[in-house]
Design an enzyme around this catalytic site. Sequence first.
Site, PDB file in Angstrom:
ATOM      1  N   ASN A   9       1.838   3.829 -14.222  1.00  0.00           N
ATOM      2  CA  ASN A   9       1.456   2.426 -14.310  1.00  0.00           C
ATOM      3  C   ASN A   9      -0.049   2.331 -14.115  1.00  0.00           C
ATOM      4  O   ASN A   9      -0.545   2.502 -13.010  1.00  0.00           O
ATOM      5  CB  ASN A   9       2.204   1.646 -13.209  1.00  0.00           C
ATOM      6  CG  ASN A   9       1.749   0.211 -13.079  1.00  0.00           C
ATOM      7  OD1 ASN A   9       1.059  -0.316 -13.958  1.00  0.00           O
ATOM      8  ND2 ASN A   9       2.131  -0.439 -11.994  1.00  0.00           N
ATOM      9  N   LYS A  11      -1.896  -0.256 -14.438  1.00  0.00           N
ATOM     10  CA  LYS A  11      -2.352  -1.571 -13.948  1.00  0.00           C
ATOM     11  C   LYS A  11      -3.541  -2.035 -14.803  1.00  0.00           C
ATOM     12  O   LYS A  11      -3.577  -1.731 -15.995  1.00  0.00           O
ATOM     13  CB  LYS A  11      -2.678  -1.504 -12.451  1.00  0.00           C
ATOM     14  CG  LYS A  11      -1.550  -0.813 -11.670  1.00  0.00           C
ATOM     15  CD  LYS A  11      -1.666  -0.894 -10.184  1.00  0.00           C
ATOM     16  CE  LYS A  11      -0.466  -0.187  -9.558  1.00  0.00           C
ATOM     17  NZ  LYS A  11      -0.421  -0.299  -8.111  1.00  0.00           N
ATOM     18  N   HIS A  93       7.213  -5.835 -10.736  1.00  0.00           N
ATOM     19  CA  HIS A  93       6.318  -5.076  -9.845  1.00  0.00           C
ATOM     20  C   HIS A  93       5.893  -5.984  -8.690  1.00  0.00           C
ATOM     21  O   HIS A  93       5.673  -7.180  -8.890  1.00  0.00           O
ATOM     22  CB  HIS A  93       5.095  -4.576 -10.622  1.00  0.00           C
ATOM     23  CG  HIS A  93       4.289  -3.588  -9.838  1.00  0.00           C
ATOM     24  ND1 HIS A  93       3.416  -3.987  -8.844  1.00  0.00           N
ATOM     25  CD2 HIS A  93       4.246  -2.235  -9.865  1.00  0.00           C
ATOM     26  CE1 HIS A  93       2.865  -2.894  -8.302  1.00  0.00           C
ATOM     27  NE2 HIS A  93       3.349  -1.831  -8.912  1.00  0.00           N
ATOM     28  N   GLU A  95       3.181  -6.410  -7.283  1.00  0.00           N
ATOM     29  CA  GLU A  95       1.922  -7.127  -7.481  1.00  0.00           C
ATOM     30  C   GLU A  95       2.155  -8.415  -8.264  1.00  0.00           C
ATOM     31  O   GLU A  95       1.464  -9.416  -8.057  1.00  0.00           O
ATOM     32  CB  GLU A  95       0.901  -6.203  -8.180  1.00  0.00           C
ATOM     33  CG  GLU A  95       0.350  -5.174  -7.198  1.00  0.00           C
ATOM     34  CD  GLU A  95      -0.135  -3.883  -7.821  1.00  0.00           C
ATOM     35  OE1 GLU A  95      -0.358  -3.832  -9.049  1.00  0.00           O
ATOM     36  OE2 GLU A  95      -0.294  -2.903  -7.064  1.00  0.00           O
ATOM     37  N   GLU A 163       9.851   0.766  -4.674  1.00  0.00           N
ATOM     38  CA  GLU A 163       8.446   0.865  -4.289  1.00  0.00           C
ATOM     39  C   GLU A 163       8.187   0.034  -3.033  1.00  0.00           C
ATOM     40  O   GLU A 163       7.988  -1.187  -3.128  1.00  0.00           O
ATOM     41  CB  GLU A 163       7.551   0.332  -5.412  1.00  0.00           C
ATOM     42  CG  GLU A 163       7.662   1.089  -6.717  1.00  0.00           C
ATOM     43  CD  GLU A 163       6.397   0.941  -7.552  1.00  0.00           C
ATOM     44  OE1 GLU A 163       5.782   1.959  -7.876  1.00  0.00           O
ATOM     45  OE2 GLU A 163       6.010  -0.210  -7.847  1.00  0.00           O
ATOM     46  N   GLY A 169      -0.667   2.208  -3.258  1.00  0.00           N
ATOM     47  CA  GLY A 169      -2.122   2.290  -3.223  1.00  0.00           C
ATOM     48  C   GLY A 169      -2.706   2.503  -1.839  1.00  0.00           C
ATOM     49  O   GLY A 169      -3.913   2.361  -1.647  1.00  0.00           O
ATOM     50  N   SER A 209       2.149   5.682  -3.698  1.00  0.00           N
ATOM     51  CA  SER A 209       1.322   6.815  -3.245  1.00  0.00           C
ATOM     52  C   SER A 209       1.924   8.180  -3.553  1.00  0.00           C
ATOM     53  O   SER A 209       1.787   9.115  -2.759  1.00  0.00           O
ATOM     54  CB  SER A 209       0.995   6.677  -1.752  1.00  0.00           C
ATOM     55  OG  SER A 209       0.193   5.539  -1.527  1.00  0.00           O
TER      56      SER A 209
HETATM   57  P1  PGA Z   1       0.296   3.966  -6.429  1.00  0.00           P
HETATM   58  O1  PGA Z   1       0.962   2.726  -7.214  1.00  0.00           O
HETATM   59  O2  PGA Z   1       0.924   5.224  -6.979  1.00  0.00           O
HETATM   60  O3  PGA Z   1      -1.168   3.869  -6.765  1.00  0.00           O
HETATM   61  O4  PGA Z   1       0.597   3.783  -4.985  1.00  0.00           O
HETATM   62  C1  PGA Z   1       2.322   2.726  -7.534  1.00  0.00           C
HETATM   63  C2  PGA Z   1       2.694   1.457  -8.276  1.00  0.00           C
HETATM   64  O5  PGA Z   1       2.145   0.386  -7.953  1.00  0.00           O
HETATM   65  O6  PGA Z   1       3.531   1.483  -9.190  1.00  0.00           O
END
Ligand code: PGA
Length: 249
Positions: A9, A11, A93, A95, A163, A169, A209
């Site tokens: 992803n 983003k 997601h 976010e 997640e 992140g 992560s």
């Molecule tokens: P990350 O993000 O691997 O940077 O922690 C995962 C995601 O948001 O799908």
Amino acid sequence: MRRKMAAGNWKMNGTAPALSILTELANAHDATGPDIVICPPATLLSQAADLAKGTSVSIGAQDCHAQISGAFTGDLSAEMIAEAGGSSIIIGHSERRTAYGESNADVRAKATAVFRAGLTAILCIGESLQTRNDGNTLTVIETQLAGSLPDQVTGQSLVIAYEPIWAIGTGMVPTLAQIIEVHDFIRAHIIRRYGPRIGDQISLLYGGSVKPGNAAEIFTAENVDGALVGGASLKAADFSPIIAALAAS
Ligand code: PGA
């Protein structure tokens, strides 16, 4: 056999030169390994799909609207993503749930839209740190599953990504025992809801992560069938060893 999937992803990162990673990944991993899905920004979808044609890499989008068309400024339908060459769509997601207030009902409508377009939905769920600290993780996961999964699914069209919001992140990762607990819980839920034939076929990804250094351990969990990777999917040098660890699991 459930399909193994490593989904990246991106983003809101990446312009056209970043697409060179597709060729690097395709050269390093043949089609006998896990499904490799790259979800670039929507502006790169058709270019990415052209590059990925005939390789082990497929292309996904990061969101879609639930309707086919209409007065929804700035949005894209699942059919438009299919036309651009996308074969899967990330929905729900955290976010988007957080920044755009997407509810479980919204995510469920989007999942139905993804199926309507004949694509694979990578549906995300996960708890906040507060929820985890309060001991309510499984209750929240249960509510998200009950509310955001449509009644009609097939094992091929749905992938669920667990997640934990606090792991995205941040470099913080749940313990293997915590990952196993939630993934086993999700598996039991979907088997109860859809029956063992479909429930056993749905792939479950862990996300938050995931790095080359922790991927192999995470993939030892029986109900972890792959990963949804953010930051580490932006560089072949990081994403490639994660794919290799999944292939070896
Ligand atoms: P990350 O993000 O691997 O940077 O922690 C995962 C995601 O948001 O799908």
